[in-house]
Scaffold this motif. Structure first.
Motif: not given
Lengths: 115, 112
Positions: B38, B88, B90, B106, B108
């Motif tokens: 994301q 991000f 996942l 997730g 970062w």
């Protein structure tokens, strides 16, 4: 080309009222639809799903409606609570002869429920 | 019950450095495994998926790669990170015949 569209990037609702999150899709082959909820810095969690053979699925405060002719689905949250504030993703997939294809996600709608 | 874990949770890496994100699933066998990203202001984008050990499909061209050395282990790698790799990430899994995908916590990644 975006196959799953969430045209509202954000939505603000008063606590206790209904939240309606919308999703449109372009691929008529999609036969399974899901909603995910995502808090900041966390992975999305599965919320509710619906198969294309149905037009409604309900789970507690959450109801998903599917309108195949309009290629539209919506998620209703009643009553809305402050803890519902999150980003909601719509997703869809195609069943290829018994094997479910990959999920295609919309860009998400950020819901804010105000006390 | 099934669980999924990915690590590290947060990573700051310089441009040109390598990357390795790991993900493991417990409580199930032969799951389908996925890596999503994301990026800021964008939705969830599928990067890789795997239906079995050593079987990797890539959805988008990029300088990332994925590997599945064991049934319940999925690794996302890069030899040289770009600024545009920030986001991000996942990891997710589903039953082989299932429709629903379950996500990890997730990771970062900030490339500086």
């Amino acid at each position: 080309d975006q196959q799953v569209k969430q045209n509202s990037p954000s939505l603000s609702v008063q606590e206790g009222r209904i939240s309606i999150l919308n999703c449109d899709y372009t691929n008529s082959m999609f036969d399974y639809f899901l909603w995910y909820k995502k808090y900041p810095a966390e992975g999305p969690t599965f919320l509710i799903s619906i198969s294309s053979i149905k037009d409604k699925n309900e789970d507690g405060r959450f109801t998903v409606f599917l309108n195949k002719s309009a290629k539209h689905l919506s998620l209703h949250i009643v009553p809305s609570q402050p803890g519902d504030s999150a980003v909601y993703f719509c997703a869809a997939s195609v069943n290829y002869g018994g094997s479910q294809g990959n999920l295609i996600f919309g860009k998400g709608t950020k819901l804010s429920v105000k006390p | 019950s099934q669980t999924i874990h990915q690590w590290p949770a947060t990573l700051v890496q310089p441009v040109g450095s390598p990357l390795s994100l790991e993900c493991t699933v417990e409580g199930t066998s032969n799951p389908n495994l996925y890596w999503y990203r994301q990026a800021a202001g964008r939705g969830l984008q599928l990067l890789f998926y795997s239906v079995g050990i050593g079987q990797i499909s890539s959805e988008v061209p990029q300088n990332l790669s994925a590997s599945r050395p064991q049934d319940r282990q999925f690794i996302l790698s890069s030899k040289k990170l770009l600024l545009s790799d920030s986001g991000f990430y996942l990891c997710a899994w589903s039953h082989g015949s299932g429709n629903t995908i379950y996500f990890g916590e997730g990771s970062w990644l900030t490339v500086v």
